[in-house]
Design a protein around this motif. Sequence first.
Motif, mmCIF file in Angstrom:
data_model
loop_
_atom_site.group_PDB
_atom_site.id
_atom_site.type_symbol
_atom_site.label_atom_id
_atom_site.label_comp_id
_atom_site.label_asym_id
_atom_site.label_seq_id
_atom_site.Cartn_x
_atom_site.Cartn_y
_atom_site.Cartn_z
ATOM 1 N N SER A 37 0.822 -1.209 0.000
ATOM 2 C CA SER A 37 0.000 0.000 0.000
ATOM 3 C C SER A 37 0.855 1.257 0.000
ATOM 4 O O SER A 37 0.465 2.281 -0.567
ATOM 5 N N THR A 38 2.037 1.197 0.610
ATOM 6 C CA THR A 38 2.943 2.350 0.596
ATOM 7 C C THR A 38 3.508 2.574 -0.803
ATOM 8 O O THR A 38 3.594 3.720 -1.270
ATOM 9 N N ILE A 39 3.894 1.503 -1.471
ATOM 10 C CA ILE A 39 4.373 1.623 -2.855
ATOM 11 C C ILE A 39 3.305 2.282 -3.728
ATOM 12 O O ILE A 39 3.612 3.103 -4.605
ATOM 13 N N LEU A 40 2.039 1.946 -3.469
ATOM 14 C CA LEU A 40 0.919 2.482 -4.245
ATOM 15 C C LEU A 40 0.375 3.769 -3.626
ATOM 16 O O LEU A 40 -0.786 4.116 -3.836
ATOM 17 N N ASP A 41 1.236 4.489 -2.898
ATOM 18 C CA ASP A 41 0.887 5.796 -2.339
ATOM 19 C C ASP A 41 -0.311 5.725 -1.403
ATOM 20 O O ASP A 41 -1.328 6.367 -1.621
ATOM 21 N N ARG A 42 -0.178 4.896 -0.369
ATOM 22 C CA ARG A 42 -1.207 4.721 0.660
ATOM 23 C C ARG A 42 -2.543 4.269 0.058
ATOM 24 O O ARG A 42 -3.606 4.781 0.404
ATOM 25 N N ALA A 43 -2.474 3.289 -0.799
ATOM 26 C CA ALA A 43 -3.685 2.794 -1.460
ATOM 27 C C ALA A 43 -4.669 2.198 -0.470
ATOM 28 O O ALA A 43 -5.871 2.148 -0.740
ATOM 29 N N TYR A 89 -13.707 -5.723 2.560
ATOM 30 C CA TYR A 89 -14.195 -5.377 3.893
ATOM 31 C C TYR A 89 -13.869 -3.927 4.238
ATOM 32 O O TYR A 89 -14.733 -3.171 4.708
ATOM 33 N N LEU A 90 -12.617 -3.525 4.025
ATOM 34 C CA LEU A 90 -12.218 -2.158 4.357
ATOM 35 C C LEU A 90 -12.993 -1.127 3.550
ATOM 36 O O LEU A 90 -13.275 -0.027 4.043
ATOM 37 N N ILE A 141 -8.859 -0.988 -5.073
ATOM 38 C CA ILE A 141 -9.464 -2.167 -4.457
ATOM 39 C C ILE A 141 -9.114 -3.443 -5.233
ATOM 40 O O ILE A 141 -9.130 -4.549 -4.697
ATOM 41 N N VAL A 142 -8.755 -3.288 -6.503
ATOM 42 C CA VAL A 142 -8.303 -4.417 -7.328
ATOM 43 C C VAL A 142 -6.782 -4.500 -7.323
ATOM 44 O O VAL A 142 -6.200 -5.579 -7.171
ATOM 45 N N LEU A 143 -6.140 -3.348 -7.478
ATOM 46 C CA LEU A 143 -4.692 -3.316 -7.641
ATOM 47 C C LEU A 143 -3.943 -3.675 -6.362
ATOM 48 O O LEU A 143 -2.974 -4.449 -6.399
ATOM 49 N N LEU A 144 -4.366 -3.138 -5.231
ATOM 50 C CA LEU A 144 -3.628 -3.370 -3.986
ATOM 51 C C LEU A 144 -3.553 -4.847 -3.602
ATOM 52 O O LEU A 144 -2.469 -5.333 -3.248
ATOM 53 N N PRO A 145 -4.659 -5.617 -3.640
ATOM 54 C CA PRO A 145 -4.536 -7.045 -3.304
ATOM 55 C C PRO A 145 -3.565 -7.801 -4.217
ATOM 56 O O PRO A 145 -2.878 -8.716 -3.758
ATOM 57 N N ILE A 146 -3.502 -7.418 -5.481
ATOM 58 C CA ILE A 146 -2.580 -8.096 -6.403
ATOM 59 C C ILE A 146 -1.140 -7.805 -6.016
ATOM 60 O O ILE A 146 -0.302 -8.717 -5.901
ATOM 61 N N VAL A 147 -0.825 -6.530 -5.804
ATOM 62 C CA VAL A 147 0.550 -6.149 -5.446
ATOM 63 C C VAL A 147 0.921 -6.754 -4.093
ATOM 64 O O VAL A 147 2.024 -7.289 -3.919
ATOM 65 N N ARG A 189 -7.134 4.641 0.258
ATOM 66 C CA ARG A 189 -7.844 5.178 -0.913
ATOM 67 C C ARG A 189 -8.390 4.026 -1.765
ATOM 68 O O ARG A 189 -8.235 4.002 -2.972
ATOM 69 N N LEU A 190 -9.035 3.078 -1.098
ATOM 70 C CA LEU A 190 -9.469 1.876 -1.802
ATOM 71 C C LEU A 190 -10.554 2.153 -2.841
ATOM 72 O O LEU A 190 -10.720 1.375 -3.782
ATOM 73 N N LYS A 191 -11.296 3.236 -2.677
ATOM 74 C CA LYS A 191 -12.368 3.550 -3.619
ATOM 75 C C LYS A 191 -11.897 4.431 -4.772
ATOM 76 O O LYS A 191 -12.693 4.862 -5.601
ATOM 77 N N GLU A 192 -10.595 4.668 -4.835
ATOM 78 C CA GLU A 192 -10.031 5.522 -5.886
ATOM 79 C C GLU A 192 -9.093 4.716 -6.788
ATOM 80 O O GLU A 192 -8.425 3.781 -6.341
#
Length: 214
Positions: free
Chosen positions: A53-59, A131-132, A69-75, A62-65
């Motif tokens: 989430s840090t690599i993705l700029d605190r994703a 969930y988040l 919500i798709v990208l973070l679980p993959i990374v 910002r799960l709704k942006e």
Amino acid sequence: MSFATENFGVATGLLFGRYHFEVGAALPRVGEVSAIVGGVWFGMGYFAWIVASTILDRADRRLKEDGNIVLLPIVAAFVMTQWDYVMDAPSATISKAWIWHDGGAVFGVPLSNYLGWLLTSWLFYHGFALYLATREASPAHPRERSFRLVAILFYAVSGLAHVTPWLGGEAGEIADAAGHVWRIEDIREATVGAMLFTMFFTSLLAAMRLALRR
């Protein structure tokens, strides 16, 4: 979920390959899996989530942006699997903490194990992200940067810990469960090489992102 998938893997040979645990033999078990395994999954799973989430700029905040919500679980799943990729060869073949009955090309570990880790991690993280996303985002903690840095350092150090046994210069040969013989020094050196170009690089990316964000 970790206990469920590990027990399913041990019982069927699917997901990870045919294997069993030797680590924590004297500890309580959940099915066929030592209780320590769930704690390890949870702890490292948290660190991998924060690193991703840090690599993705605190994703994670910002799960709704931006499709986070798709990208973070993959990374996060790849970050988690990197740890397993670095750890498994020496743990399975030298330490014999867990053993694959048929061996495998990665110093006694089959590719199916890492694919199983990737899938299991993704399922866990995707469910967590969903969930988040249903919850209101809490205000940023004043020490959030420090918390993220601690998680990044823990993740990095868990990889760098493999440098010490490599520098120790242990020599000799070890056989996996399939009877294939490997040189210990090759396993140690390959582990450090894998760590540098996966976990260490990933930790560096997260740390740089954290440092550059104001």
